[in-house]
Enzyme design. Structure first.
Site, mmCIF file in Angstrom:
data_model
loop_
_atom_site.group_PDB
_atom_site.id
_atom_site.type_symbol
_atom_site.label_atom_id
_atom_site.label_comp_id
_atom_site.label_asym_id
_atom_site.label_seq_id
_atom_site.Cartn_x
_atom_site.Cartn_y
_atom_site.Cartn_z
ATOM 1 N N SER A 83 8.479 58.796 -82.038
ATOM 2 C CA SER A 83 7.382 59.454 -83.375
ATOM 3 C C SER A 83 7.108 58.626 -83.943
ATOM 4 O O SER A 83 6.018 57.687 -84.010
ATOM 5 C CB SER A 83 8.374 61.078 -84.192
ATOM 6 O OG SER A 83 7.132 61.042 -84.989
ATOM 7 N N HIS A 84 7.025 58.926 -85.704
ATOM 8 C CA HIS A 84 6.404 57.671 -86.183
ATOM 9 C C HIS A 84 6.998 56.308 -86.259
ATOM 10 O O HIS A 84 6.381 54.965 -86.996
ATOM 11 C CB HIS A 84 6.234 58.039 -87.926
ATOM 12 C CG HIS A 84 7.836 58.616 -88.573
ATOM 13 N ND1 HIS A 84 9.441 59.120 -87.596
ATOM 14 C CD2 HIS A 84 8.927 57.909 -88.849
ATOM 15 C CE1 HIS A 84 10.230 59.447 -88.726
ATOM 16 N NE2 HIS A 84 10.337 58.487 -88.842
ATOM 17 N N ASP B 278 0.821 61.397 -86.779
ATOM 18 C CA ASP B 278 1.406 60.440 -86.474
ATOM 19 C C ASP B 278 1.881 60.054 -85.389
ATOM 20 O O ASP B 278 0.728 60.184 -84.684
ATOM 21 C CB ASP B 278 3.230 60.867 -86.746
ATOM 22 C CG ASP B 278 3.204 61.490 -86.235
ATOM 23 O OD1 ASP B 278 2.916 62.282 -86.172
ATOM 24 O OD2 ASP B 278 5.067 61.575 -86.289
ATOM 25 N N ASP C 7 3.106 60.782 -82.299
ATOM 26 C CA ASP C 7 3.196 61.701 -81.020
ATOM 27 C C ASP C 7 2.566 63.012 -81.867
ATOM 28 O O ASP C 7 2.653 64.039 -80.452
ATOM 29 C CB ASP C 7 4.707 62.529 -81.289
ATOM 30 C CG ASP C 7 4.996 62.860 -82.289
ATOM 31 O OD1 ASP C 7 4.907 62.594 -83.549
ATOM 32 O OD2 ASP C 7 5.875 63.746 -81.911
ATOM 33 N N ASP D 147 2.526 65.506 -84.323
ATOM 34 C CA ASP D 147 2.988 66.859 -84.931
ATOM 35 C C ASP D 147 3.171 66.351 -87.119
ATOM 36 O O ASP D 147 3.006 67.113 -86.686
ATOM 37 C CB ASP D 147 4.975 67.302 -84.529
ATOM 38 C CG ASP D 147 5.849 65.500 -84.612
ATOM 39 O OD1 ASP D 147 5.415 64.235 -85.213
ATOM 40 O OD2 ASP D 147 6.690 65.901 -84.454
ATOM 41 N N ARG D 148 2.783 65.032 -87.678
ATOM 42 C CA ARG D 148 2.555 64.778 -89.101
ATOM 43 C C ARG D 148 1.324 65.112 -88.933
ATOM 44 O O ARG D 148 0.488 65.180 -88.562
ATOM 45 C CB ARG D 148 3.035 63.959 -89.109
ATOM 46 C CG ARG D 148 5.197 63.704 -88.764
ATOM 47 C CD ARG D 148 5.562 62.146 -89.569
ATOM 48 N NE ARG D 148 6.894 62.484 -88.809
ATOM 49 C CZ ARG D 148 7.491 62.200 -89.816
ATOM 50 N NH1 ARG D 148 7.290 60.877 -91.132
ATOM 51 N NH2 ARG D 148 8.934 61.735 -89.534
ATOM 52 N N LYS E 130 6.044 71.218 -85.628
ATOM 53 C CA LYS E 130 5.097 70.710 -85.835
ATOM 54 C C LYS E 130 3.593 70.200 -85.509
ATOM 55 O O LYS E 130 3.830 69.271 -84.036
ATOM 56 C CB LYS E 130 5.624 70.080 -87.151
ATOM 57 C CG LYS E 130 6.035 68.535 -87.024
ATOM 58 C CD LYS E 130 6.548 67.724 -88.145
ATOM 59 C CE LYS E 130 7.391 66.537 -87.806
ATOM 60 N NZ LYS E 130 8.552 66.341 -86.693
#
Ligand code: VG1
Ligand code: CO
Length: 544
Positions: free
Chosen positions: A113-114, A278, A280, A282-283, A377
């Site tokens: 992710s992030h 981000d 991946d 999702d943010r 998300k």
């Protein structure tokens, strides 16, 4: 198919955190490390012979290598079909959608992710179940237990798969399908939002936009949807090429890390709308010309205006937020007379509520918002939601936010992160907080009187499962809150997150800077947890 059974030694650190197993790449590269974890997942699942597994990742360093390894283990374990994003790419929300759309048994998403990427940075892997959402705790607990005793894994003796050519092929009886990672997702977005209105608003120049893909997965998605379909100028999407190391940056959409976007949005030449996503996808971070929208406010504003979006025109069945997310959305839910659920941090806790139809919209303070369209998300979905709102309301981001505060009051909010603390210090700090909890209720600290002090525990209203120790909360009589919890996504030491909020009903006080407006509570938070005293640090690493 020739299947080899390889003897292996268990590792003792494969306990998934808030969102999958995240470790340094070097750890994942140890002999059998990835293999053990994947086999532990398959050993814990039942009845998947002949069924479909979705596979894709955010394109970070080790993504392609890991996908080839996983293809062979999945084939050896009996999956009938593997659906893989071209180039090994799938954003997290797109993977969730693909699992649902093609009725897959589940999926493996490769992402940290992030967190930064590269040979010396982070990698991650997460299993999603058939509803498209992150595996609930009963699964992740089982994966971890299995990983502690595993002594062999199975792998198919097949050639590496060409990940770049779209189409299906049969390899020793297993169907391998490479799909375009964007097409299905782009179609889903067109079924939710008013794309005609968006096209008009963009072509007429009413909306000008800037999207920062942060050299991560959303580049191809944003180019297709915002530029090719909606007609935004090609230069509206920056850092659009997914890079294995994200250009050496943290692909974390906040004002600190998305600095190129932040500079443009807080300048005289700012477009009407700016956003970032981000690693991946999702943010989301939402900004307007010279304004940043706090994620908790963004969730509340989306809930308050959802009926203006075609897919939510009938209204929302309910909403949910993670516990540390501000109470702004609670006020909207109360106003519309719909339920509002408070869940532990992590998207896996929203899945049951979404499946049961108890909620339509949900979100977290950590730049995450989503709805029942997938079970993750969804960054670009949130961007399109805001664009649709701006186009429909014909208001600027700043006007939308200020109008919302005027109607509902403002929940002034901030989060302070202290990263890479030595684990023993972090643990003793939490112990120290825990010890104070029984004494705090009733005590006054200036104008703040403690109403409750506890450790958050969640009972899932759908399956009755209980999740304990989900963060320490100190709530005050005036509705203010301080929440403390340790991150479950970091890979170095411990990260302490301190979440602080205060409700401000008075519209003449709404334009304050959050750090100033929360000054007294920030001092109180230090008094309770002693992070500065115990670590010698003088300020947080990140403030959002
Ligand atoms: C963080 C966020 C949490 C989010 C999780 C995964 O977890 O606080 O809200 O769900 O990251 O997001 P933690 O345990 O570090 O606080 V992502 O975009 O990293 O999959
Ligand atoms: Co993410």
């Amino acid at each position: 198919m020739q299947i080899d059974t390889i003897t292996t030694q268990p590792y003792n650190d494969q306990n998934p955190g808030t969102s999958g197993l995240r470790k340094k790449v070097k750890i994942f590269q140890q002999p059998g490390y990835l293999e053990n974890f994947v086999q532990s997942i398959f050993d814990s699942l039942e009845d998947f012979t002949g069924k479909t597994l979705v596979l894709g990742g955010d394109g970070r360093y080790f993504n392609r290598v890991a996908i080839q390894i996983i293809i062979k283990i999945a084939a050896a374990n009996g999956f009938g079909e593997l659906i893989i994003g071209q180039g090994g790419l799938l954003s997290t929300p797109a993977a969730s959608h693909i699992i649902r759309k093609y009725s897959a048994f589940g999926g493996l998403i490769l992402s940290a992710s992030h967190n930064p990427g590269g040979p010396d940075e982070d990698f991650g892997i997460k299993y999603n179940v058939s509803n498209g959402g992150p595996a609930p705790e009963k699964y992740t607990d089982a994966f971890f237990q299995r990983s502690l005793t595993i002594d062999s894994y199975k792998t198919a003796k097949i050639e590496d798969v060409d990940l770049d050519s779209i189409g299906s092929q049969l390899i020793d009886g297993v169907k391998i399908t490479i799909i375009d990672p964007v097409t299905d997702y782009a179609e889903l977005m067109q079924s939710i939002f008013d794309f005609n209105l968006l096209k008009q608003s963009i072509s007429s120049g009413y909306i000008t936009l800037l999207f920062d893909a942060m050299s991560a997965i959303t580049g191809p998605y944003a180019k297709r949807i915002l530029v090719d379909i909606l007609g935004a100028a090609p230069e509206s999407v920056i850092n659009a090429e997914p890079l294995e190391d994200f250009g050496g940056h943290h692909p974390d959409p906040n004002l600190a890390h998305a600095h190129e976007l932040a500079e443009r949005m807080f300048s005289d030449a700012a477009p009407t709308f700016g956003a970032a996503s981000d690693g991946d996808g999702d943010r989301n971070m939402i900004t307007g010309s010279n304004i940043f929208v706090t994620p908790s406010d963004s969730l509340a504003i989306m809930a308050a205006n959802a009926h203006l979006i075609p897919a939510y025109a009938k209204g929302l069945s309910g909403v949910a937020r993670s516990m540390p997310t501000s109470q702004a959305v609670d006020r909207v839910a109360a106003n519309y007379n719909i339920p509002c659920y408070e869940t532990p941090t992590g998207w896996k806790f929203f899945g049951n509520l979404l499946d049961a139809g108890k909620i339509t919209l949900c979100g977290e303070e950590s730049f995450g918002t989503g709805s029942d369209h997938v079970r993750e998300k969804d960054g670009l979905w949130a961007v399109l939601f805001w664009l649709n709102l701006i186009a429909k309301k014909r208001q600027s981001v700043a006007d939308i936010v200020h109008e919302h505060w005027q109607k509902f009051g403002r929940d002034i909010y901030c989060r302070h992160d202290y990263e890479a603390i030595e684990t023993p210090i972090a643990n003793s700090l939490v112990e120290h907080l825990r010890n104070q909890l029984p004494m705090l209720p009733g005590q006054s600290f200036g104008k703040y009187v403690v109403k409750y002090a506890d450790e958050f525990s969640y009972s899932d209203p759908v399956d009755g499962s209980v999740s304990k120790n989900q963060g320490i909360r100190v709530g005050f009589e005036n509705g203010s809150r301080i929440v403390f919890r340790l991150s479950g996504t970091g890979t170095v030491g411990a990260t302490l997150r301190i979440y602080i909020e205060r409700f401000e009903p008075d519209a003449t006080q709404h334009d304050q800077d959050a750090q100033e407006a929360l000054g007294e509570l920030i001092v109180l938070a230090e008094q309770f947890c002693e992070i500065k005293k115990r670590t010698g640090r003088t300020e947080p690493d990140v403030i959002t």
